[in-house]
Design a protein around this motif. Sequence first.
Motif, PDB file in Angstrom:
ATOM      1  N   ILE A 255     -15.250  26.447 -18.642  1.00  0.00           N
ATOM      2  CA  ILE A 255     -16.316  25.684 -19.299  1.00  0.00           C
ATOM      3  C   ILE A 255     -15.787  24.329 -19.764  1.00  0.00           C
ATOM      4  O   ILE A 255     -16.453  23.294 -19.627  1.00  0.00           O
ATOM      5  CB  ILE A 255     -16.898  26.479 -20.486  1.00  0.00           C
ATOM      6  CG1 ILE A 255     -17.669  27.699 -19.960  1.00  0.00           C
ATOM      7  CG2 ILE A 255     -17.816  25.603 -21.340  1.00  0.00           C
ATOM      8  CD1 ILE A 255     -18.117  28.661 -21.034  1.00  0.00           C
ATOM      9  N   ARG A 256     -14.561  24.318 -20.308  1.00  0.00           N
ATOM     10  CA  ARG A 256     -13.970  23.055 -20.786  1.00  0.00           C
ATOM     11  C   ARG A 256     -13.698  22.086 -19.643  1.00  0.00           C
ATOM     12  O   ARG A 256     -13.830  20.869 -19.809  1.00  0.00           O
ATOM     13  CB  ARG A 256     -12.660  23.328 -21.539  1.00  0.00           C
ATOM     14  CG  ARG A 256     -12.823  24.006 -22.879  1.00  0.00           C
ATOM     15  CD  ARG A 256     -11.615  23.775 -23.776  1.00  0.00           C
ATOM     16  NE  ARG A 256     -10.373  24.232 -23.138  1.00  0.00           N
ATOM     17  CZ  ARG A 256      -9.893  25.466 -23.250  1.00  0.00           C
ATOM     18  NH1 ARG A 256     -10.576  26.382 -23.941  1.00  0.00           N
ATOM     19  NH2 ARG A 256      -8.766  25.809 -22.670  1.00  0.00           N
ATOM     20  N   ASP A 257     -13.297  22.618 -18.470  1.00  0.00           N
ATOM     21  CA  ASP A 257     -12.883  21.754 -17.367  1.00  0.00           C
ATOM     22  C   ASP A 257     -14.025  21.319 -16.457  1.00  0.00           C
ATOM     23  O   ASP A 257     -13.839  20.426 -15.627  1.00  0.00           O
ATOM     24  CB  ASP A 257     -11.813  22.459 -16.524  1.00  0.00           C
ATOM     25  CG  ASP A 257     -10.431  22.375 -17.162  1.00  0.00           C
ATOM     26  OD1 ASP A 257     -10.335  22.548 -18.398  1.00  0.00           O
ATOM     27  OD2 ASP A 257      -9.456  22.130 -16.433  1.00  0.00           O
ATOM     28  N   CYS A 258     -15.178  21.954 -16.569  1.00  0.00           N
ATOM     29  CA  CYS A 258     -16.304  21.613 -15.697  1.00  0.00           C
ATOM     30  C   CYS A 258     -17.254  20.638 -16.383  1.00  0.00           C
ATOM     31  O   CYS A 258     -17.363  20.615 -17.615  1.00  0.00           O
ATOM     32  CB  CYS A 258     -17.071  22.873 -15.303  1.00  0.00           C
ATOM     33  SG  CYS A 258     -16.166  23.953 -14.175  1.00  0.00           S
ATOM     34  N   GLU A 259     -17.944  19.850 -15.580  1.00  0.00           N
ATOM     35  CA  GLU A 259     -18.948  18.926 -16.113  1.00  0.00           C
ATOM     36  C   GLU A 259     -20.150  19.725 -16.621  1.00  0.00           C
ATOM     37  O   GLU A 259     -20.584  20.682 -15.985  1.00  0.00           O
ATOM     38  CB  GLU A 259     -19.414  17.961 -15.012  1.00  0.00           C
ATOM     39  CG  GLU A 259     -18.350  17.022 -14.492  1.00  0.00           C
ATOM     40  CD  GLU A 259     -17.933  16.000 -15.533  1.00  0.00           C
ATOM     41  OE1 GLU A 259     -18.754  15.702 -16.442  1.00  0.00           O
ATOM     42  OE2 GLU A 259     -16.794  15.511 -15.453  1.00  0.00           O
ATOM     43  N   ASN A 260     -20.667  19.313 -17.787  1.00  0.00           N
ATOM     44  CA  ASN A 260     -21.826  20.004 -18.355  1.00  0.00           C
ATOM     45  C   ASN A 260     -23.016  20.002 -17.397  1.00  0.00           C
ATOM     46  O   ASN A 260     -23.758  20.985 -17.299  1.00  0.00           O
ATOM     47  CB  ASN A 260     -22.235  19.365 -19.682  1.00  0.00           C
ATOM     48  CG  ASN A 260     -21.265  19.710 -20.793  1.00  0.00           C
ATOM     49  OD1 ASN A 260     -20.358  20.527 -20.611  1.00  0.00           O
ATOM     50  ND2 ASN A 260     -21.442  19.094 -21.948  1.00  0.00           N
ATOM     51  N   GLU A 261     -23.189  18.874 -16.689  1.00  0.00           N
ATOM     52  CA  GLU A 261     -24.318  18.766 -15.758  1.00  0.00           C
ATOM     53  C   GLU A 261     -24.232  19.832 -14.660  1.00  0.00           C
ATOM     54  O   GLU A 261     -25.234  20.420 -14.264  1.00  0.00           O
ATOM     55  CB  GLU A 261     -24.353  17.367 -15.127  1.00  0.00           C
ATOM     56  CG  GLU A 261     -24.720  16.243 -16.078  1.00  0.00           C
ATOM     57  CD  GLU A 261     -23.536  15.833 -16.973  1.00  0.00           C
ATOM     58  OE1 GLU A 261     -22.414  16.370 -16.755  1.00  0.00           O
ATOM     59  OE2 GLU A 261     -23.746  14.997 -17.873  1.00  0.00           O
ATOM     60  N   ASP A 262     -23.000  20.078 -14.165  1.00  0.00           N
ATOM     61  CA  ASP A 262     -22.820  21.086 -13.129  1.00  0.00           C
ATOM     62  C   ASP A 262     -23.105  22.479 -13.667  1.00  0.00           C
ATOM     63  O   ASP A 262     -23.732  23.307 -12.989  1.00  0.00           O
ATOM     64  CB  ASP A 262     -21.387  21.040 -12.581  1.00  0.00           C
ATOM     65  CG  ASP A 262     -21.162  19.844 -11.662  1.00  0.00           C
ATOM     66  OD1 ASP A 262     -19.988  19.512 -11.428  1.00  0.00           O
ATOM     67  OD2 ASP A 262     -22.154  19.260 -11.185  1.00  0.00           O
ATOM     68  N   LEU A 263     -22.667  22.748 -14.891  1.00  0.00           N
ATOM     69  CA  LEU A 263     -22.900  24.065 -15.491  1.00  0.00           C
ATOM     70  C   LEU A 263     -24.387  24.311 -15.708  1.00  0.00           C
ATOM     71  O   LEU A 263     -24.906  25.391 -15.401  1.00  0.00           O
ATOM     72  CB  LEU A 263     -22.148  24.179 -16.818  1.00  0.00           C
ATOM     73  CG  LEU A 263     -20.617  24.293 -16.730  1.00  0.00           C
ATOM     74  CD1 LEU A 263     -19.993  24.108 -18.110  1.00  0.00           C
ATOM     75  CD2 LEU A 263     -20.212  25.650 -16.140  1.00  0.00           C
TER      76      LEU A 263
END
Length: 337
Positions: A255-263
């Motif tokens: 979660i920390r390493d991924c873009e919020n938009e992608d999540l």
Amino acid sequence: MVKKEKGMTGKQKAALLLISLGPEVSAAIYKHLNEDEIERLTLEISGVKKVEATVKEEIIEEFHHIALAQDYISQGGIGYAKTVLEKALGKDHAQAIINRLTSSLQVRPFDFARRADPSQILNFIQNEHPQTIALILSYLEAEQAGLILSALPQEMQADIARRIATMDSTSPEVISEIEAVLERKLSSTVTQDYTETGGVDAVVEVLNGVDRTTEKTILDALEIQDPELAEEIRKRMFVFEDIVTLDNRSIQRIIRDCENEDLILSLKVSSEEVKEVLFRNMSQRMAESFQEEIEVMGPVRLKDVEDAQSRIVSTIRRLEETGEIIIARGGGDDIIV
């Protein structure tokens, strides 16, 4: 009134069987049928007015014998089923049931091998041609095939994995010949058409059953031999929905390493299980914010969702390669203590 005749069709027998079993059991069976089967059976049943008690008994007995035969085949193959049925019903009756069953039942090649110990199979195939090994492994259970592939010499592993992935179809004559050598006592039940097996999905299942060291050795070698195939296999080794199999610490890192938009985009169409796992590993504020954005988000293109999920999976693979998270796999080297 229905009386049993020699010319009774399988559909008629099935209808009479359902009538004999009663509405509750029949309703449960209907859940496992497709719409066309349900429609044809229902029409057949609706045309039956009355069934003689003796016909019911004969139909149920015949069904019971066929069910027993199928069970015996799954336990030890056709030869075993025939032997057991002959002892119980007599040679002629047993042969009639086997003939009736095998005329419609396609027993998958190498059925006997899927009940064998992997070490026994390894002893037979380790000196065979890689294409023969690949063919046999592609028909085994993924766990069996993974154990055998792990035990083969490293210089053979990538070649065999590649052959499984690129395998298209194999003639029944070749399959029958290899089956006969592997188990001479097995009655061949290969249908007279081409049997498809192998493919990228097959090799992914096999690699999911090997230990991490073997997997890395094979993929690294494939990277040199066939980069496109190696990349396709890597993509399928872990899919977005597999996030639910990770531990909480790993999910929090992702979660920390991924873009919020992608999540957010990925969660728009993900299962409730995936949503629950990800939201549980976020702060309450972050989870509420994501849920609000998902609710107000309009329709999205499937390709955009797949691209977002692909980027998340790439992040997961990168974190695994650097040892920052662990993805549990076959073998014992990924046991977390």
